[in-house]
Scaffold this active site. Structure first.
Site, PDB file in Angstrom:
ATOM      1  N   CYS A  96       0.837  -1.203   0.000  1.00 44.46           N
ATOM      2  CA  CYS A  96       0.000   0.000   0.000  1.00 44.46           C
ATOM      3  C   CYS A  96       0.874   1.257   0.000  1.00 44.46           C
ATOM      4  O   CYS A  96       1.733   1.425   0.864  1.00 44.46           O
ATOM      5  CB  CYS A  96      -0.894  -0.012   1.236  1.00 44.46           C
ATOM      6  SG  CYS A  96      -1.736   1.547   1.563  1.00 44.46           S
ATOM      7  N   PHE A  98       0.112   4.298   0.795  1.00 44.37           N
ATOM      8  CA  PHE A  98      -0.130   5.109   1.988  1.00 44.37           C
ATOM      9  C   PHE A  98       0.578   4.523   3.196  1.00 44.37           C
ATOM     10  O   PHE A  98       1.112   5.252   4.039  1.00 44.37           O
ATOM     11  CB  PHE A  98      -1.632   5.235   2.232  1.00 44.37           C
ATOM     12  CG  PHE A  98      -2.371   5.851   1.078  1.00 44.37           C
ATOM     13  CD1 PHE A  98      -2.232   7.200   0.798  1.00 44.37           C
ATOM     14  CD2 PHE A  98      -3.176   5.084   0.256  1.00 44.37           C
ATOM     15  CE1 PHE A  98      -2.900   7.786  -0.275  1.00 44.37           C
ATOM     16  CE2 PHE A  98      -3.845   5.649  -0.821  1.00 44.37           C
ATOM     17  CZ  PHE A  98      -3.705   6.999  -1.087  1.00 44.37           C
ATOM     18  N   CYS A  99       0.600   3.196   3.296  1.00 42.33           N
ATOM     19  CA  CYS A  99       1.342   2.544   4.377  1.00 42.33           C
ATOM     20  C   CYS A  99       2.834   2.772   4.208  1.00 42.33           C
ATOM     21  O   CYS A  99       3.570   2.964   5.185  1.00 42.33           O
ATOM     22  CB  CYS A  99       1.035   1.043   4.394  1.00 42.33           C
ATOM     23  SG  CYS A  99      -0.708   0.646   4.666  1.00 42.33           S
TER      24      CYS A  99
END
Length: 314
Positions: A96, A98-99
């Protein structure tokens, strides 16, 4: 059909489909969380005394040690020990973007953290939370959500005397969330071969059972190949690669000759761009981006600055 819908749903979050974006991402800025409640922070035990180097050490050895130490010291921006959180747990999908933004911040600041890899199909690891997206960061028992807001809050905690707003930094952090992330899916799923390459990688690093890996790889690749065409239309993208290259060049032009947007060291915008691009760097889209734009040198500097992960085993 149910499995297929689950795969598409999972990738809408893990791989930056627009419907998976947290509501507050687009407007995130450096000072977004100025009024948020404070987390609990700890005071560490007394630091271990460092023994001095014997006077008789060879000059070459001294220089080698000094250079090595300086390189390590410059590669990380460690906060004062009394500002470090006692326990940090990141609930994430490894691929991900965003992670990866959150991990880039934690790694650069050398903040130890544990990782819980969430199964994107069942999400059983985050059933305890009302928030059903990732990343979720738990800091000393307090839940933080939304990658940009997580970073803003942690940055305020470890740099309490830093100016609340840096307009240039805030502008480019918004650019990452509003524009750059939308370039990823149309590029990594551009062809059936690239979609399979991407999902082969994602299925290997994600938290999937053997059966789920097979399903995610082939059904996910097929579904996202089709979805990527819709994303091109949604974001008015004619040529996926040209749009990615343009974004990369826009970023390098913003550097204006500086090593980082932050000058001699990365700022939050540098970390955000690096974090978002890291999952695709060694996929075909990422390789093409580095070969056809000027972003490679900056990316290498960032990779060196962020250094090794500060992740610890659970």
């Amino acid at each position: 059909m149910r499995t297929g819908r689950a795969v598409q749903s999972l990738m809408s979050r893990a791989l930056s489909l627009p419907r998976g974006l947290p509501p507050s991402v687009a407007g995130a800025s450096t000072a977004a969380l100025a009024g948020e409640r404070r987390s609990r922070w700890w005071s560490p035990p007394n630091a271990t005394t460092v023994k001095s180097v014997p006077v008789g050490i060879a000059a070459a050895g001294v220089m080698s040690f000094s250079l090595t130490f300086a390189t390590v010291a410059e590669a990380k921006e460690r906060p004062p020990m009394d500002l470090l959180p006692k326990e940090v747990v990141l609930y994430q999908y490894q691929a991900c973007p965003f992670c990866n933004k959150v991990r880039a911040f934690l790694d650069y600041h050398d903040i130890p953290y544990k990782v819980v890899e969430v199964n994107p199909l069942s999400k059983k690891e985050i059933k305890w939370s009302d928030y059903k997206k990732v990343p979720i960061l738990v800091v000393d028992g307090e839940q933080l959500v939304d990658s940009s807001e997580i970073i803003s809050m942690l940055n305020h905690k470890i740099n309490p005397d830093e100016a609340a707003t840096n307009e240039e930094e805030a502008k480019w952090r918004r650019w990452v969330d509003d524009h750059l992330v939308h370039m990823l899916s149309p590029n990594i799923y551009r062809t059936t071969a690239e979609a399979l390459e991407s999902f082969d990688y994602f299925s290997k690093i994600g938290n999937f059972s053997y059966t789920e890996k097979f399903t995610v790889k082939y059904m996910g690749a097929a579904a996202m190949y089709m979805v990527s065409k819709k994303l091109k239309k949604k974001y008015n993208i004619t040529d996926e690669r040209a749009a990615l290259y343009d974004a990369a060049n826009t970023w390098t032009e913003a550097l204006n000759g500086r090593r980082f947007l932050g000058g001699s060291k990365p700022n939050l915008a540098d970390l955000a761009v690096f974090g978002v691009l890291r999952p695709i760097r060694h996929l075909q889209a990422g390789r093409d981006m580095v070969e056809n734009t000027k972003i490679g040198e900056w990316y290498d500097r960032m990779e060196s600055a962020v250094g090794d992960a500060s992740r610890i085993n659970a």
